[in-house]
Design an enzyme around this catalytic site. Structure first.
Site, short mmCIF file in Angstrom:
data_model
loop_
_atom_site.label_atom_id
_atom_site.label_comp_id
_atom_site.label_asym_id
_atom_site.label_seq_id
_atom_site.Cartn_x
_atom_site.Cartn_y
_atom_site.Cartn_z
N THR A 257 13.66 -47.15 1.83
CA THR A 257 13.32 -45.72 1.93
C THR A 257 12.39 -45.38 3.08
OG1 THR A 257 11.52 -46.09 0.36
CG2 THR A 257 13.63 -45.40 -0.56
N GLU A 258 12.15 -46.33 3.97
CA GLU A 258 11.13 -46.15 5.00
C GLU A 258 11.33 -44.90 5.87
OE1 GLU A 258 11.04 -50.61 4.11
OE2 GLU A 258 12.52 -49.00 4.18
#
Length: 259
Positions: A135-136
């Site tokens: 999810t960066e």
């Protein structure tokens, strides 16, 4: 060795490393990464350990980076952030290249860096309820380190989808993408993983496991011809190893062999 954020046990040639920051959903920070490196080094150097299980205590496997840790990174210089990034890089590489087999036992969500840890393990078993995802990009960061391993593991196309969208996927979707080994019901996963670990310990040569893992991790770095030559050399070297001589003798004599 005493750990503040991990539990470390050894039984029947299996080392179990458990993330134990349950109040933070086992989120990663510099101290936890350092302890993980120490624990894997301890297991690597222990002649009584043949297989390693990585798991998380509490509800989550690992929720990614700790929020306080992310705030601290905002104050770091480039040099400080580079040094910190290299610590996580070293952890991922050490797990990936370790001479011993590493199994991820995932009984809760594995997000961002948590998914990174699962990605670099050799085998991974996940409960159906767990979500995974990189999810960066959703917080303006990048999944830089794990990308190196994920592309090798599942291919460029699927890696792009997961890394660029940052979406969370189910355990079933992760299995379909070959990101994990299998989905196992929560009530069964501990016994299932223990059985896999015992099988590796008792039914396979330690040298064969080590050489095969290294071979798999090496061949993609070279041309087909160079990879084949490397494989032929490893084949020849293994034939002269005591494990191979013992295994072939047992096979020819129809003897049951326990490694």
């Amino acid at each position: 060795m005493a750990y503040s954020f991990l539990l470390y046990t050894v039984a029947e040639r299996v080392a179990t490393i458990s993330l134990n920051r349950t109040d933070k959903r086992n989120a990663l920070n510099g101290a936890l990464v350092a302890e993980l490196r120490q624990a894997f080094a301890q297991a690597a150097q222990d002649d009584q350990v043949k297989v390693i299980i990585l798991k998380g205590e509490g509800e989550a496997f690992c929720a990614g980076a700790d929020l306080d840790y992310l705030q601290q990174l905002q104050q770091n210089t480039y040099e400080e952030n580079l040094a910190d990034s290299r610590e996580l890089m070293s952890l991922f590489r050490e797990i990936y290249e370790l001479d011993k087999i590493v199994i991820a036992q995932v009984e809760g969500h594995a997000i961002a860096g948590g998914s990174g840890l699962v990605t670099v393990c050799d085998l991974s078993y996940v409960v159906p309820e767990a979500k995974m995802g990189y999810t960066e990009v959703k917080i303006g960061f990048i999944p830089a380190l794990v990308a190196v391993f994920l592309v090798r593991k599942i291919g460029e196309g699927k890696a792009k989808e997961l890394l660029l969208t940052g979406k969370l996927i189910s355990a079933a979707e992760a299995a379909a993408a070959n990101l994990i080994t299998a989905v196992v019901p929560a009530a069964e996963i501990r016994d299932y993983v223990a059985k896999v670990a015992r099988g590796l310990c008792n039914e396979a040569s330690e040298n064969s496991l080590k050489v095969t893992k290294k071979l798999i991790g090496t061949v993609l770095d070279h041309t087909i011809q160079d990879s084949l030559e490397y494989a032929a050399q490893q084949n020849a070297a293994t034939r002269g190893h005591a494990d191979c001589k013992r295994g072939i003798a047992a096979f020819l004599n129809k003897e049951k062999l326990t490694w």
